[in-house]
Design a protein around this motif. Structure first.
Motif, mmCIF file in Angstrom:
data_model
loop_
_atom_site.group_PDB
_atom_site.id
_atom_site.type_symbol
_atom_site.label_atom_id
_atom_site.label_comp_id
_atom_site.label_asym_id
_atom_site.label_seq_id
_atom_site.Cartn_x
_atom_site.Cartn_y
_atom_site.Cartn_z
ATOM 1 N N MET A 53 0.789 -1.094 0.068
ATOM 2 C CA MET A 53 -0.272 -0.011 0.249
ATOM 3 C C MET A 53 0.956 1.206 -0.126
ATOM 4 S SD MET A 53 -3.166 0.929 0.241
ATOM 5 C CE MET A 53 -3.664 2.364 0.642
ATOM 6 N N ILE A 54 1.711 1.108 0.986
ATOM 7 C CA ILE A 54 2.984 2.066 0.909
ATOM 8 C C ILE A 54 3.387 2.205 -0.849
ATOM 9 C CG2 ILE A 54 5.120 1.358 1.041
ATOM 10 C CD1 ILE A 54 3.918 4.446 3.379
ATOM 11 N N ARG A 55 3.774 1.424 -1.330
ATOM 12 C CA ARG A 55 3.998 1.339 -2.681
ATOM 13 C C ARG A 55 3.694 2.894 -3.675
ATOM 14 N NH1 ARG A 55 6.499 -3.306 -6.137
ATOM 15 N NH2 ARG A 55 8.901 -3.144 -4.473
ATOM 16 N N ALA A 56 2.186 2.086 -3.227
ATOM 17 C CA ALA A 56 0.786 2.338 -4.561
ATOM 18 C C ALA A 56 1.470 4.515 -4.346
ATOM 19 C CB ALA A 56 0.252 1.952 -3.654
ATOM 20 N N ILE A 57 1.242 4.713 -2.552
ATOM 21 C CA ILE A 57 1.451 6.018 -2.256
ATOM 22 C C ILE A 57 2.657 6.936 -2.541
ATOM 23 C CG2 ILE A 57 1.557 7.749 -0.397
ATOM 24 C CD1 ILE A 57 -0.488 5.623 0.932
ATOM 25 N N LEU A 58 3.559 6.497 -2.673
ATOM 26 C CA LEU A 58 4.660 6.678 -2.979
ATOM 27 C C LEU A 58 4.924 7.088 -4.791
ATOM 28 C CD1 LEU A 58 7.490 5.214 -0.645
ATOM 29 C CD2 LEU A 58 6.059 7.040 -0.654
ATOM 30 N N PHE A 59 4.686 5.702 -5.058
ATOM 31 C CA PHE A 59 4.238 5.499 -6.862
ATOM 32 C C PHE A 59 3.072 6.702 -7.631
ATOM 33 C CE2 PHE A 59 7.831 2.858 -5.587
ATOM 34 C CZ PHE A 59 9.075 3.979 -6.813
ATOM 35 N N HIS A 60 2.097 7.136 -6.724
ATOM 36 C CA HIS A 60 0.944 7.377 -7.204
ATOM 37 C C HIS A 60 0.864 8.466 -7.287
ATOM 38 C CE1 HIS A 60 0.990 3.177 -8.320
ATOM 39 N NE2 HIS A 60 -0.084 3.023 -9.780
ATOM 40 N N ILE A 61 0.817 8.628 -5.260
ATOM 41 C CA ILE A 61 -0.354 9.855 -5.310
ATOM 42 C C ILE A 61 1.026 10.983 -5.277
ATOM 43 C CG2 ILE A 61 -1.417 10.824 -3.593
ATOM 44 C CD1 ILE A 61 -3.027 8.258 -3.130
ATOM 45 N N ILE A 62 1.649 10.732 -5.092
ATOM 46 C CA ILE A 62 2.825 11.886 -3.823
ATOM 47 C C ILE A 62 3.251 12.481 -5.301
ATOM 48 C CG2 ILE A 62 4.886 12.457 -3.286
ATOM 49 C CD1 ILE A 62 4.616 10.294 -1.316
ATOM 50 N N PRO A 63 3.533 11.622 -6.560
ATOM 51 C CA PRO A 63 4.220 12.399 -7.789
ATOM 52 C C PRO A 63 3.153 13.898 -8.441
ATOM 53 C CG PRO A 63 4.962 9.946 -7.876
ATOM 54 C CD PRO A 63 4.156 10.255 -6.613
ATOM 55 N N LEU A 64 2.057 12.838 -8.265
ATOM 56 C CA LEU A 64 0.535 13.722 -8.996
ATOM 57 C C LEU A 64 0.351 14.956 -7.705
ATOM 58 C CD1 LEU A 64 -1.385 13.609 -10.837
ATOM 59 C CD2 LEU A 64 -2.719 12.172 -9.143
ATOM 60 N N LEU A 65 0.927 15.123 -6.588
ATOM 61 C CA LEU A 65 0.232 16.372 -5.947
ATOM 62 C C LEU A 65 1.551 17.266 -5.734
ATOM 63 C CD1 LEU A 65 -1.995 14.345 -3.181
ATOM 64 C CD2 LEU A 65 -2.683 15.544 -5.518
ATOM 65 N N LEU A 66 2.769 16.483 -5.834
ATOM 66 C CA LEU A 66 3.757 17.220 -6.230
ATOM 67 C C LEU A 66 3.970 18.918 -6.561
ATOM 68 C CD1 LEU A 66 7.256 17.001 -4.144
ATOM 69 C CD2 LEU A 66 7.779 16.608 -6.307
ATOM 70 N N PRO A 67 3.640 19.067 -8.050
ATOM 71 C CA PRO A 67 3.343 20.449 -8.193
ATOM 72 C C PRO A 67 2.663 21.012 -7.439
ATOM 73 C CG PRO A 67 3.121 19.293 -10.380
ATOM 74 C CD PRO A 67 3.394 17.823 -9.529
ATOM 75 N N PHE A 68 1.843 20.942 -7.139
ATOM 76 C CA PHE A 68 0.364 20.775 -6.815
ATOM 77 C C PHE A 68 1.166 21.975 -4.935
ATOM 78 C CE2 PHE A 68 -2.692 18.831 -9.487
ATOM 79 C CZ PHE A 68 -2.682 19.947 -9.527
ATOM 80 N N ILE A 69 1.847 21.032 -4.258
ATOM 81 C CA ILE A 69 2.054 21.493 -2.982
ATOM 82 C C ILE A 69 3.388 22.568 -3.774
ATOM 83 C CG2 ILE A 69 3.525 20.887 -1.290
ATOM 84 C CD1 ILE A 69 2.014 17.897 -1.967
ATOM 85 N N VAL A 70 4.414 22.040 -4.206
ATOM 86 C CA VAL A 70 5.664 23.759 -4.477
ATOM 87 C C VAL A 70 4.523 24.845 -5.272
ATOM 88 C CG1 VAL A 70 7.173 24.374 -6.146
ATOM 89 C CG2 VAL A 70 7.047 21.498 -5.405
ATOM 90 N N TYR A 71 3.705 24.536 -5.418
ATOM 91 C CA TYR A 71 3.210 25.754 -5.945
ATOM 92 C C TYR A 71 2.296 26.380 -5.052
ATOM 93 C CZ TYR A 71 1.167 29.437 -9.162
ATOM 94 O OH TYR A 71 0.777 30.704 -10.447
ATOM 95 N N GLY A 72 2.067 25.514 -4.206
ATOM 96 C CA GLY A 72 0.778 26.094 -3.166
ATOM 97 C C GLY A 72 2.130 26.931 -2.273
ATOM 98 N N VAL A 73 3.251 26.171 -2.011
ATOM 99 C CA VAL A 73 4.175 26.942 -0.433
ATOM 100 C C VAL A 73 4.590 28.290 -2.287
ATOM 101 C CG1 VAL A 73 6.067 26.656 -0.122
ATOM 102 C CG2 VAL A 73 5.432 24.645 0.030
ATOM 103 N N TYR A 74 5.132 28.313 -3.226
ATOM 104 C CA TYR A 74 5.200 29.034 -3.858
ATOM 105 C C TYR A 74 4.637 30.808 -3.215
ATOM 106 C CZ TYR A 74 6.055 32.937 -7.464
ATOM 107 O OH TYR A 74 6.164 33.400 -8.377
ATOM 108 N N LEU A 75 3.323 30.118 -3.856
ATOM 109 C CA LEU A 75 2.136 31.145 -3.284
ATOM 110 C C LEU A 75 2.402 31.575 -1.861
ATOM 111 C CD1 LEU A 75 -0.453 30.040 -5.457
ATOM 112 C CD2 LEU A 75 0.395 31.686 -6.005
#
Length: 93
Positions: free
Chosen positions: A1-23
């Protein structure tokens, strides 16, 4: 289950998190940028690309070694279904 989170959800959400921190830091320093359609589109596309790359990498580095193994398909024996297996190949001498 942790592999699914690491390889599916985190790369998808990473640009949103980075841009949110920038904003966040931009607004603290007096900037007035906000989420726009273009920034959401760019974050979505880059997130999908990162997820695709992570899935390709996962497919290349995981799994059973192909050399020295044989795939045995599922079969029906003695009234039971035997699952498929990957077994070591017999050495020919």
């Amino acid at each position: 289950m942790i592999r699914a989170i690491l390889f599916h959800i985190i790369p998808l959400l990473l640009p949103f998190i980075v841009y949110g921190v920038y904003l966040y830091f931009n607004s603290r320093s007096g900037g007035d940028k906000k989420w726009g359609k273009t920034s959401l589109a760019v974050a979505t596309i880059s997130g999908l690309l990162l997820m695709a790359v992570s899935l390709i990498v996962l497919g290349l580095v995981s799994g059973e070694p192909r050399e020295g193994t044989v795939y045995v398909p599922p079969r029906f024996e003695d009234g039971r279904i035997i699952d498929s297996q990957i077994v070591p190949a017999e050495k020919k001498e």
